[in-house]
Write a protein that holds these residues in place. Structure first.
Motif, PDB file in Angstrom:
ATOM      1  N   PHE A 121     -33.432 -10.423 -16.540  1.00  9.06           N
ATOM      2  CA  PHE A 121     -32.580  -9.654 -17.453  1.00  9.06           C
ATOM      3  C   PHE A 121     -31.670  -8.688 -16.699  1.00  9.06           C
ATOM      4  N   SER A 122     -31.511  -8.891 -15.417  1.00  9.58           N
ATOM      5  CA  SER A 122     -30.791  -7.945 -14.569  1.00  9.58           C
ATOM      6  C   SER A 122     -29.296  -7.914 -14.878  1.00  9.58           C
ATOM      7  N   PRO A 123     -28.683  -6.788 -14.542  1.00  9.58           N
ATOM      8  CA  PRO A 123     -29.228  -5.512 -14.088  1.00  9.58           C
ATOM      9  C   PRO A 123     -29.964  -4.762 -15.207  1.00  9.58           C
ATOM     10  N   VAL A 124     -30.991  -4.028 -14.800  1.00 12.17           N
ATOM     11  CA  VAL A 124     -31.850  -3.311 -15.730  1.00 12.17           C
ATOM     12  C   VAL A 124     -31.737  -1.811 -15.474  1.00 12.17           C
ATOM     13  N   VAL A 125     -31.701  -1.050 -16.580  1.00 10.00           N
ATOM     14  CA  VAL A 125     -31.666   0.413 -16.528  1.00 10.00           C
ATOM     15  C   VAL A 125     -32.747   0.936 -17.464  1.00 10.00           C
ATOM     16  N   LEU A 126     -33.474   1.944 -17.006  1.00  9.51           N
ATOM     17  CA  LEU A 126     -34.441   2.631 -17.860  1.00  9.51           C
ATOM     18  C   LEU A 126     -33.885   4.011 -18.175  1.00  9.51           C
ATOM     19  N   VAL A 127     -33.886   4.371 -19.438  1.00  9.47           N
ATOM     20  CA  VAL A 127     -33.518   5.723 -19.849  1.00  9.47           C
ATOM     21  C   VAL A 127     -34.678   6.235 -20.680  1.00  9.47           C
ATOM     22  N   ASP A 128     -35.310   7.290 -20.166  1.00 11.25           N
ATOM     23  CA  ASP A 128     -36.538   7.799 -20.742  1.00 11.25           C
ATOM     24  C   ASP A 128     -37.518   6.631 -20.744  1.00 11.25           C
ATOM     25  N   LYS A 129     -37.963   6.162 -21.879  1.00  9.84           N
ATOM     26  CA  LYS A 129     -38.884   5.023 -21.895  1.00  9.84           C
ATOM     27  C   LYS A 129     -38.231   3.782 -22.494  1.00  9.84           C
ATOM     28  N   LYS A 130     -36.921   3.825 -22.641  1.00  9.65           N
ATOM     29  CA  LYS A 130     -36.191   2.708 -23.227  1.00  9.65           C
ATOM     30  C   LYS A 130     -35.579   1.849 -22.118  1.00  9.65           C
ATOM     31  N   VAL A 131     -35.680   0.527 -22.264  1.00  4.89           N
ATOM     32  CA  VAL A 131     -35.179  -0.415 -21.258  1.00  4.89           C
ATOM     33  C   VAL A 131     -33.874  -1.033 -21.762  1.00  4.89           C
ATOM     34  N   TYR A 132     -32.871  -1.013 -20.893  1.00  7.38           N
ATOM     35  CA  TYR A 132     -31.580  -1.643 -21.185  1.00  7.38           C
ATOM     36  C   TYR A 132     -31.396  -2.799 -20.203  1.00  7.38           C
ATOM     37  N   VAL A 133     -31.089  -3.971 -20.733  1.00  5.12           N
ATOM     38  CA  VAL A 133     -30.980  -5.168 -19.904  1.00  5.12           C
ATOM     39  C   VAL A 133     -29.549  -5.688 -19.875  1.00  5.12           C
ATOM     40  N   ARG A 134     -29.298  -6.517 -18.862  1.00  7.07           N
ATOM     41  CA  ARG A 134     -27.978  -7.122 -18.664  1.00  7.07           C
ATOM     42  C   ARG A 134     -26.872  -6.067 -18.736  1.00  7.07           C
ATOM     43  N   MET A 135     -27.101  -4.994 -18.010  1.00  7.51           N
ATOM     44  CA  MET A 135     -26.168  -3.857 -18.024  1.00  7.51           C
ATOM     45  C   MET A 135     -24.869  -4.187 -17.294  1.00  7.51           C
ATOM     46  N   THR A 136     -23.812  -3.575 -17.774  1.00  6.26           N
ATOM     47  CA  THR A 136     -22.501  -3.637 -17.127  1.00  6.26           C
ATOM     48  C   THR A 136     -21.949  -2.225 -17.129  1.00  6.26           C
ATOM     49  N   PRO A 137     -20.980  -1.927 -16.279  1.00  6.56           N
ATOM     50  CA  PRO A 137     -20.373  -0.594 -16.311  1.00  6.56           C
ATOM     51  C   PRO A 137     -19.798  -0.270 -17.694  1.00  6.56           C
ATOM     52  N   GLU A 138     -19.320  -1.274 -18.382  1.00  4.04           N
ATOM     53  CA  GLU A 138     -18.728  -1.050 -19.699  1.00  4.04           C
ATOM     54  C   GLU A 138     -19.759  -0.618 -20.748  1.00  4.04           C
ATOM     55  N   LYS A 139     -21.022  -0.929 -20.531  1.00  2.49           N
ATOM     56  CA  LYS A 139     -22.081  -0.570 -21.485  1.00  2.49           C
ATOM     57  C   LYS A 139     -22.666   0.822 -21.244  1.00  2.49           C
ATOM     58  N   VAL A 140     -22.349   1.437 -20.114  1.00  2.89           N
ATOM     59  CA  VAL A 140     -22.970   2.709 -19.741  1.00  2.89           C
ATOM     60  C   VAL A 140     -22.672   3.798 -20.774  1.00  2.89           C
ATOM     61  N   ARG A 141     -21.439   3.916 -21.216  1.00  5.67           N
ATOM     62  CA  ARG A 141     -21.084   4.942 -22.204  1.00  5.67           C
ATOM     63  C   ARG A 141     -21.896   4.751 -23.488  1.00  5.67           C
ATOM     64  N   ASP A 142     -22.072   3.500 -23.918  1.00 13.79           N
ATOM     65  CA  ASP A 142     -22.859   3.228 -25.126  1.00 13.79           C
ATOM     66  C   ASP A 142     -24.316   3.649 -24.947  1.00 13.79           C
ATOM     67  N   VAL A 143     -24.858   3.404 -23.765  1.00 11.71           N
ATOM     68  CA  VAL A 143     -26.244   3.818 -23.481  1.00 11.71           C
ATOM     69  C   VAL A 143     -26.359   5.329 -23.581  1.00 11.71           C
ATOM     70  N   LEU A 144     -25.440   6.039 -22.959  1.00 13.92           N
ATOM     71  CA  LEU A 144     -25.484   7.501 -23.004  1.00 13.92           C
ATOM     72  C   LEU A 144     -25.296   7.997 -24.436  1.00 13.92           C
ATOM     73  N   ASN A 145     -24.470   7.312 -25.202  1.00 15.60           N
ATOM     74  CA  ASN A 145     -24.239   7.707 -26.587  1.00 15.60           C
ATOM     75  C   ASN A 145     -25.488   7.522 -27.458  1.00 15.60           C
ATOM     76  N   ASP A 146     -26.431   6.698 -27.016  1.00 18.38           N
ATOM     77  CA  ASP A 146     -27.707   6.580 -27.723  1.00 18.38           C
ATOM     78  C   ASP A 146     -28.460   7.913 -27.691  1.00 18.38           C
ATOM     79  N   PHE A 147     -28.160   8.745 -26.689  1.00 11.91           N
ATOM     80  CA  PHE A 147     -28.878   9.999 -26.515  1.00 11.91           C
ATOM     81  C   PHE A 147     -28.048  11.223 -26.849  1.00 11.91           C
ATOM     82  N   TYR A 148     -26.745  11.112 -26.676  1.00 11.57           N
ATOM     83  CA  TYR A 148     -25.820  12.150 -27.132  1.00 11.57           C
ATOM     84  C   TYR A 148     -24.412  11.614 -27.019  1.00 11.57           C
ATOM     85  N   SER A 149     -23.499  12.239 -27.711  1.00 11.25           N
ATOM     86  CA  SER A 149     -22.130  11.730 -27.754  1.00 11.25           C
ATOM     87  C   SER A 149     -21.299  12.326 -26.621  1.00 11.25           C
ATOM     88  N   LEU A 150     -20.664  11.439 -25.859  1.00 10.90           N
ATOM     89  CA  LEU A 150     -19.805  11.897 -24.754  1.00 10.90           C
ATOM     90  C   LEU A 150     -18.448  12.324 -25.261  1.00 10.90           C
TER      91      LEU A 150
END
Length: 157
Positions: free
Chosen positions: A128-157
């Protein structure tokens, strides 16, 4: 860091649950880090005292294993896998985007204390690479374009 009397007692209780056995040092450090959030010198001193081992032994274990930290982590620790499969599939670019958006380097915590950024070597999800863990949540098949969405799961940029 100044530890409260209740925190000191909690640290002693944790050590006691493992019979103050030096062979249980890694397990004790895991439990202590879960309680305090990190392992500053003052905490290491109490563990060493309770286990009747040199502070240098505790420090050596804390600095050897990457899952221990002597610096406070953010409320939402971010770990980007840089194992071979993740790296080959662009994890370094994902990491760069986290650094860019959060304006921190690896090993640092954002000024607001929300995010800290680290790398790890493998989470065992290579398919499922690339893989990112944020807190205890796993994000798979990450791309640079998805990073903002991941951060927005925790707060709005």
């Amino acid at each position: 860091m100044c530890l409260s009397a209740s925190t000191i007692e909690s640290l002693k209780t944790i050590c006691g649950k493992f019979d103050n056995d030096p062979k249980e040092l890694i397990n004790i450090l895991h439990a202590v880090q879960e309680l305090v959030g990190y392992l500053p010198k003052e905490v290491q001193e109490i563990v060493a005292e309770q286990l009747r081992i040199p502070l240098s032994k505790v420090y050596g274990v804390v600095t050897f294993y990457s899952f221990f930290t002597m610096a406070p982590k953010g409320k939402y620790p971010i770990s980007v896998c840089l194992g071979t499969a993740c790296y080959v599939r662009g994890a370094e670019k994902v990491l760069d985007e986290f650094k860019n958006l959060l304006k921190i380097k690896v090993g640092e915590t954002t000024a607001d204390g929300l995010f800290s950024l680290d790398c790890l070597r493998c989470v065992g999800a290579c398919g499922f690479s690339p893989v990112v863990l944020v807190d205890k949540k796993v994000y798979v098949r990450m791309t640079p374009e998805k990073v903002r969405d991941v951060l927005n799961d925790f707060y709005s940029l």
